[in-house]
Design an enzyme around this catalytic site. Structure first.
Site, mmCIF file in Angstrom:
data_model
loop_
_atom_site.group_PDB
_atom_site.id
_atom_site.type_symbol
_atom_site.label_atom_id
_atom_site.label_comp_id
_atom_site.label_asym_id
_atom_site.label_seq_id
_atom_site.Cartn_x
_atom_site.Cartn_y
_atom_site.Cartn_z
ATOM 1 N N THR A 14 0.844 -1.190 0.000
ATOM 2 C CA THR A 14 0.000 0.000 0.000
ATOM 3 C C THR A 14 0.880 1.240 0.000
ATOM 4 O OG1 THR A 14 -1.739 1.202 1.160
ATOM 5 C CG2 THR A 14 -0.175 0.049 2.545
ATOM 6 N N ASP A 75 -7.738 -5.707 -0.826
ATOM 7 C CA ASP A 75 -8.628 -5.044 -1.773
ATOM 8 C C ASP A 75 -10.023 -5.088 -1.172
ATOM 9 O OD1 ASP A 75 -8.666 -3.636 -4.296
ATOM 10 O OD2 ASP A 75 -10.095 -5.157 -4.921
HETATM 11 P P1 IMP Z 1 -9.319 -0.149 -1.849
HETATM 12 O O1 IMP Z 1 -9.427 -1.497 -1.257
HETATM 13 O O2 IMP Z 1 -8.351 0.725 -1.099
HETATM 14 O O3 IMP Z 1 -9.091 -0.191 -3.343
HETATM 15 O O4 IMP Z 1 -10.722 0.589 -1.596
HETATM 16 C C1 IMP Z 1 -11.848 0.397 -2.369
HETATM 17 C C2 IMP Z 1 -12.950 1.360 -1.992
HETATM 18 O O5 IMP Z 1 -13.926 0.645 -1.243
HETATM 19 C C3 IMP Z 1 -12.575 2.515 -1.106
HETATM 20 O O6 IMP Z 1 -12.108 3.615 -1.808
HETATM 21 C C4 IMP Z 1 -13.903 2.839 -0.410
HETATM 22 O O7 IMP Z 1 -14.694 3.642 -1.199
HETATM 23 C C5 IMP Z 1 -14.596 1.506 -0.359
HETATM 24 N N1 IMP Z 1 -14.498 0.989 0.991
HETATM 25 C C6 IMP Z 1 -13.697 0.001 1.415
HETATM 26 N N2 IMP Z 1 -13.844 -0.198 2.734
HETATM 27 C C7 IMP Z 1 -14.768 0.702 3.134
HETATM 28 C C8 IMP Z 1 -15.331 1.011 4.398
HETATM 29 O O8 IMP Z 1 -15.011 0.431 5.453
HETATM 30 N N3 IMP Z 1 -16.247 2.005 4.408
HETATM 31 C C9 IMP Z 1 -16.611 2.700 3.316
HETATM 32 N N4 IMP Z 1 -16.111 2.462 2.114
HETATM 33 C C10 IMP Z 1 -15.189 1.471 2.022
#
Ligand code: IMP
Length: 209
Positions: A14, A75
């Protein structure tokens, strides 16, 4: 049986310092030294997978290959039953707004509105069930991997409520609660979240509980 991490150093795939802090706090008590891919200057691969598992593996493989170390990636996203699982792996993309006054950025209110608009188009009786997913992928330098999937089931409400959390939290009501994720204390959210579920599975498997 899953391969075990043992002790030593682990790359966290990350570039987000908040995520690194949260993950380090969970793994360092088990003797692991967590280093972020960002601090090693590793490239961020394109997330071209069609599933959370594929994307977590893409990120962990890329970090492991570039560093020669064991890597952990996550993810996550929101899947809405009545929308065939969308936005799914495109959860963050749905918030991507056009360049605005020279600034790129994400507009979560717009993204929540898009989900709500699609549900409304499907009619008033459309089921509002949804779940947050979190997949953790561990990849060893020889390519062996382990995957842990966490889930927070719930439903979507409208209008958005609460000011805590991030992303789609203001419209997500976890099962067994009347409050949205954004109305819950962060500690309460972290006890029941999809991320907590995935980490509990990783810790139970890797360190026996
Ligand atoms: P990534 O896993 O960092 O690619 O995140 C994917 C997207 O999922 C994030 O930008 C959030 O919009 C959404 N997301 C993931 N976990 C949460 C959470 O706990 N609350 C709200 N949105 C979430």
């Amino acid at each position: 049986m899953t391969r075990k991490l043992g002790s030593g150093s682990l790359v966290i795939a990350t570039h987000n310092t908040g995520k690194l802090k949260e993950i380090s706090a969970l793994l360092e008590p088990h003797g692991l030294n967590c280093i972020s891919a960002g601090s090693l200057g590793l490239p961020e691969p394109a997330e071209t997978g069609k599933t959370f598992v594929e994307n977590a593996l893409i990120k962990a493989r890329s970090a492991s290959e570039a560093s020669g170390m064991v890597a952990l990636a996550d993810d996550s996203g929101l899947s809405v039953d009545a929308l065939g699982g969308r936005p799914g792996v495109y959860t963050a993309d749905w918030a991507e707004r056009q360049w605005f006054e020279g600034e790129p950025g994400r507009d979560w209110y717009m993204a929540m509105g898009k989900v709500e608009g699609l549900l409304t188009e499907n009619g008033p009786d459309t089921p509002r069930d949804a779940a947050f997913h979190c997949v953790l992928a561990l990849v060893w330098p020889d390519g062996e991997h382990a995957v842990y999937e966490g889930l927070a089931p719930g439903s979507l409400s409208w209008p958005p409520r609460g000011t805590m959390g991030f992303g789609y939290d203001p419209v997500f009501v976890p099962e067994g609660s009347e409050l949205t994720f954004a109305e819950l204390d962060p500690e309460q959210k972290h006890r029941i979240s999809h991320r907590a579920d995935a980490f509990a599975k990783l810790v139970a498997d890797q360190f026996g509980g």
